[in-house]
Write an enzyme that holds these catalytic residues in place. Structure first.
Site, PDB file in Angstrom:
ATOM      1  N   LYS A 168       0.868  -1.183   0.000  1.00 31.73           N
ATOM      2  CA  LYS A 168       0.000   0.000   0.000  1.00 31.73           C
ATOM      3  C   LYS A 168       0.895   1.220   0.000  1.00 31.73           C
ATOM      4  O   LYS A 168       2.044   1.151   0.462  1.00 31.73           O
ATOM      5  CB  LYS A 168      -0.888   0.011   1.255  1.00 31.73           C
ATOM      6  CG  LYS A 168      -2.119   0.883   1.139  1.00 31.73           C
ATOM      7  CD  LYS A 168      -3.229   0.162   0.410  1.00 31.73           C
ATOM      8  CE  LYS A 168      -4.485   0.961   0.309  1.00 31.73           C
ATOM      9  NZ  LYS A 168      -5.554   0.133  -0.287  1.00 31.73           N
TER      10      LYS A 168
HETATM   11  P1  NAD Z   1     -13.056   7.578  -3.143  1.00 32.25           P
HETATM   12  O1  NAD Z   1     -12.053   8.620  -2.858  1.00 32.25           O
HETATM   13  O2  NAD Z   1     -13.456   7.344  -4.554  1.00 32.25           O
HETATM   14  O3  NAD Z   1     -14.406   7.850  -2.307  1.00 32.25           O
HETATM   15  C1  NAD Z   1     -14.436   8.019  -0.930  1.00 32.25           C
HETATM   16  C2  NAD Z   1     -15.842   8.482  -0.532  1.00 32.25           C
HETATM   17  O4  NAD Z   1     -15.941   8.539   0.891  1.00 32.25           O
HETATM   18  C3  NAD Z   1     -16.209   9.872  -1.041  1.00 32.25           C
HETATM   19  O5  NAD Z   1     -17.581   9.927  -1.339  1.00 32.25           O
HETATM   20  C4  NAD Z   1     -15.895  10.766   0.172  1.00 32.25           C
HETATM   21  O6  NAD Z   1     -16.607  11.995   0.145  1.00 32.25           O
HETATM   22  C5  NAD Z   1     -16.365   9.845   1.271  1.00 32.25           C
HETATM   23  N1  NAD Z   1     -15.767  10.129   2.593  1.00 32.25           N
HETATM   24  C6  NAD Z   1     -14.488  10.423   2.888  1.00 32.25           C
HETATM   25  N2  NAD Z   1     -14.343  10.612   4.219  1.00 32.25           N
HETATM   26  C7  NAD Z   1     -15.564  10.404   4.757  1.00 32.25           C
HETATM   27  C8  NAD Z   1     -16.071  10.445   6.070  1.00 32.25           C
HETATM   28  N3  NAD Z   1     -15.274  10.730   7.093  1.00 32.25           N
HETATM   29  N4  NAD Z   1     -17.388  10.186   6.255  1.00 32.25           N
HETATM   30  C9  NAD Z   1     -18.189   9.895   5.225  1.00 32.25           C
HETATM   31  N5  NAD Z   1     -17.773   9.820   3.953  1.00 32.25           N
HETATM   32  C10 NAD Z   1     -16.478  10.090   3.735  1.00 32.25           C
HETATM   33  O7  NAD Z   1     -12.487   6.230  -2.477  1.00 32.25           O
HETATM   34  P2  NAD Z   1     -12.844   4.736  -2.852  1.00 32.25           P
HETATM   35  O8  NAD Z   1     -11.869   4.272  -3.874  1.00 32.25           O
HETATM   36  O9  NAD Z   1     -14.306   4.626  -3.107  1.00 32.25           O
HETATM   37  O10 NAD Z   1     -12.445   3.983  -1.498  1.00 32.25           O
HETATM   38  C11 NAD Z   1     -13.347   3.894  -0.391  1.00 32.25           C
HETATM   39  C12 NAD Z   1     -12.893   2.776   0.536  1.00 32.25           C
HETATM   40  O11 NAD Z   1     -12.830   1.536  -0.190  1.00 32.25           O
HETATM   41  C13 NAD Z   1     -11.488   2.949   1.137  1.00 32.25           C
HETATM   42  O12 NAD Z   1     -11.465   2.344   2.398  1.00 32.25           O
HETATM   43  C14 NAD Z   1     -10.609   2.140   0.193  1.00 32.25           C
HETATM   44  O13 NAD Z   1      -9.392   1.730   0.799  1.00 32.25           O
HETATM   45  C15 NAD Z   1     -11.529   0.969  -0.081  1.00 32.25           C
HETATM   46  N6  NAD Z   1     -11.225   0.219  -1.307  1.00 32.25           N
HETATM   47  C16 NAD Z   1     -11.161   0.829  -2.516  1.00 32.25           C
HETATM   48  C17 NAD Z   1     -10.920   0.069  -3.649  1.00 32.25           C
HETATM   49  C18 NAD Z   1     -10.916   0.675  -5.023  1.00 32.25           C
HETATM   50  O14 NAD Z   1     -10.824  -0.090  -6.017  1.00 32.25           O
HETATM   51  N7  NAD Z   1     -11.047   1.982  -5.187  1.00 32.25           N
HETATM   52  C19 NAD Z   1     -10.700  -1.321  -3.553  1.00 32.25           C
HETATM   53  C20 NAD Z   1     -10.791  -1.920  -2.271  1.00 32.25           C
HETATM   54  C21 NAD Z   1     -11.058  -1.140  -1.174  1.00 32.25           C
END
Ligand code: NAD
Length: 418
Positions: free
Chosen positions: A111
Site C-alpha cells: 500500500k
Molecule cells: P473515493 O475517494 O473514490 O471515495 C471516498 C468516498 O468517501 C467519497 O464519497 C468521500 O466523500 C467519502 N468520505 C471520505 N471521508 C468520509 C467520512 N469521514 N465520512 C463519510 N464519507 C467520507 O475512495 P474509494 O476508492 O471509493 O475507497 C473507499 C474505501 O474503499 C477505502 O477504504 C478504500 O481503501 C476501499 N477500497 C477501494 C478500492 C478501489 O478499487 N477503489 C478497492 C478496495 C477497497
C-alpha cells in the site's frame, strides 16, 4: 474500556490477526515473519504550490509499504489524503496480503500514499506531484515487482501519469500499474469492479440469511468509486438504497434514492447535498438507520466503540478497508449482527486489477462480460471457502477469512524457504 480512535485501524488489524494466528497455532518466529513488512519506504516530494496568487514551496511525504511477496509481486493501492500516516499504510499493506491470498490471485500485499489533500492542488500540481512520487518509487516498482492501483482520492488519470512516468525509463510498461483508463490498457470493468463485487457478495450473503434483496433496505456511507458503484448495482438488483453519504453529509429517501440521479448530481455539484427528492441526514445518523444492510464504503474506523451500540442493521458489509474497530466488532457480533469482512467484501477490485495485469502482460484485452463473469467466479469461490470454514469451525466470517489467508501465505513462505 476506552478505545483510542487515532490508532484504531492498525490496532484492530493486529487484534483480528492475532485471533486467526491463535487458531492456527503459529509459533513466534512464524508470526514475526508474517507480520513484519518486507520493506517500508518514506520519500519527500518537494512541490511549488500556488496559494493566494504566489507560489510557495512545500515538501510532502509519500510512502510505499511492501508487506509480503511470497505468493507474487506486491500489489496494492495508493491513497492521497491529509490523514495518511505510515502506521495506517503498514496495516493496509498487510490487509492486501491477506486479501490477495483469500481470493487466490498470484500477488502479495502493498500500500502507499501521500499525506496531502489533493482538492487543494491544481490539475498541473497534482500531475507533477504524482510524477515526482513515481520517480522516487521507480526503483522498487515493476510489473513483476510491485504494482500500484487506485484507492482513496486517486483515479485512472493518476494511474495514467504513473504508467507514463515509469515507462520513460523502462520502456512501454502498462502492467506496472492497474486501474488505468481503458484507452491505455486499463481493463474493461475495473472502474466498477470493487463496487460491483461488494454488490455480488451482498447478494450472496442476503440469500444465505434469507433477507430478500428485492425488499432489502440498504444504507451506504461513502459515495466515491466503491460506494457509488455498489449502490448502482444493488439498486439494479432491486434493493432500496434508502441513504447514501459523502464527506459533506448524507441524503435519505424512504422509498430509495435514485442512484443515477445521485451520480449525475455529484458530477455537477461535487457533493450529494441538495439531491432532489431526498432529505439531508448526517453521516452518524446514516450509520444508525433502521435498515437490513449497512455498507460502510468510505474510511477506516467509522464504526467504533462510540457508535457500535446504535447500529441497527442485521448485516454489515465492509466495502471500505477496516471500517470497524475490533471493539466495535465484538459489540456488533454480541448483538447478533453478521459482518462480512473487507478482505472478502471489497476483493472484486484487486481481482479485476489482476485481470488487467494479465491482459497487459499478454497484450490481449477481454470484453466486460468476461471480466465480470470471471470476477464472480473468484469471489464466489472465496465466499464459499470462508462460509464453509466458518460453519465447520463455528467461527465468525472475519476470523475464518483471516485463517484461510494466513494459512495460504504461510504455505508459500514455507515452500519458498523465506
Ligand atoms: P473515493 O475517494 O473514490 O471515495 C471516498 C468516498 O468517501 C467519497 O464519497 C468521500 O466523500 C467519502 N468520505 C471520505 N471521508 C468520509 C467520512 N469521514 N465520512 C463519510 N464519507 C467520507 O475512495 P474509494 O476508492 O471509493 O475507497 C473507499 C474505501 O474503499 C477505502 O477504504 C478504500 O481503501 C476501499 N477500497 C477501494 C478500492 C478501489 O478499487 N477503489 C478497492 C478496495 C477497497
Amino acid at each position: 474500556m476506552q478505545e483510542n480512535l487515532n490508532c484504531c485501524c492498525h490496532d484492530s488489524q493486529a487484534h483480528f490477526l492475532t485471533q486467526a494466528m491463535q487458531h492456527l497455532d503459529l509459533n513466534a518466529a512464524q508470526r514475526k515473519l508474517l507480520l513484519q513488512s518486507f520493506r517500508e519506504i518514506t520519500v519527500q516530494i518537494p512541490l511549488e504550490v500556488r496559494q493566494g496568487g504566489k507560489k510557495t514551496l512545500h515538501t510532502f511525504t509519500g510512502y510505499r509499504v511492501q508487506h509480503n511477496h511470497a505468493r507474487g509481486p506486491f500489489k496494492g493501492g495508493l491513497r492521497f489524503h491529509p490523514e495518511v500516516k505510515l502506521e495506517e499504510i503498514r496495516a493496509l499493506a498487510q490487509l492486501m496480503t491477506w486479501k490477495t491470498a483469500l481470493v487466490d490471485i498470484p500477488f502479495g500485499g502493498a500500500k502507499g500514499g501521500i499525506t496531502i489533500d489533493p482538492a487543494k492542488l491544481t490539475e498541473n500540481e497534482l500531475e507533477t506531484l504524482t510524477r515526482r512520487f513515481t520517480q522516487k518509487l521507480a526503483p522498487v516498482l515493476g510489473e513483476h515487482e510491485d504494482i500500484p492501483a487506485p484507492d482513496v482520492n486517486t483515479n485512472p488519470q493518476i494511474m495514467a501519469w504513473i504508467f507514463d512516468e515509469y515507462s520513460k525509463s523502462h520502456g512501454h510498461t502498462p502492467a506496472v500499474v492497474t486501474g488505468k483508463p481503458v484507452e491505455l490498457g486499463g481493463s474493461e470493468g475495473r472502474l466498477e469492479a470493487t463496487g460491483f463485487g461488494v454488490a455480488f457478495i451482498t447478494g450472496r450473503m442476503c440469500s444465505d440469511l434469507s433477507i430478500p434483496l428485492k425488499q432489502a433496505r440498504i444504507a451506504i456511507q461513502g459515495f466515491g468509486n466503491v460506494g457509488s458503484y455498489a449502490a448502482l448495482r444493488l439498486s439494479e438488483m432491486g434493493a432500496h438504497i434508502v441513504a447514501i453519504s459523502d464527506v459533506f453529509g448524507g441524503v435519505y429517501c424512504k422509498d430509495g434514492v435514485d442512484i443515477w440521479a445521485a451520480m449525475r448530481h455529484v458530477q455537477e455539484n461535487g457533493r450529494l447535498q441538495g439531491l432532489k427528492g431526498t432529505k439531508e441526514i448526517s453521516n452518524e445518523a446514516l450509520l444508525a438507520l433502521p435498515c437490513d444492510v449497512l455498507i460502510p464504503a468510505a474510511m477506516e474506523g467509522v464504526i467504533n466503540c462510540n457508535n457500535a451500540d446504535a447500529i441497527q442493521a442485521r448485516l454489515v458489509i465492509e466495502a471500505a478497508n477496516m471500517p470497524i474497530t475490533h471493539m466495535a466488532d465484538d459489540k456488533l457480533r454480541t448483538h447478533g449482527t453478521v459482518i462480512v469482512p473487507d478482505i472478502l467484501a471489497n476483493a472484486g477490485g484487486v481481482t479485476v486489477s489482476y485481470f488487467e495485469w494479465v491482459q497487459n502482460i499478454q497484450r490481449f484485452p477481454w470484453d466486460k462480460s468476461k471480466v465480470f463473469k470471471r470476477m464472480e467466479t473468484y469471489l464466489s469461490r472465496a465466499y464459499e471457502d470462508v462460509r464453509e470454514l466458518s460453519r465447520r469451525k463455528r467461527m465468525d466470517l472475519r476470523t475464518s477469512a483471516y485463517e484461510l489467508a494466513v494459512q495460504r501465505t504461510l504455505q508459500a513462505v514455507t515452500l519458498r524457504g523465506f
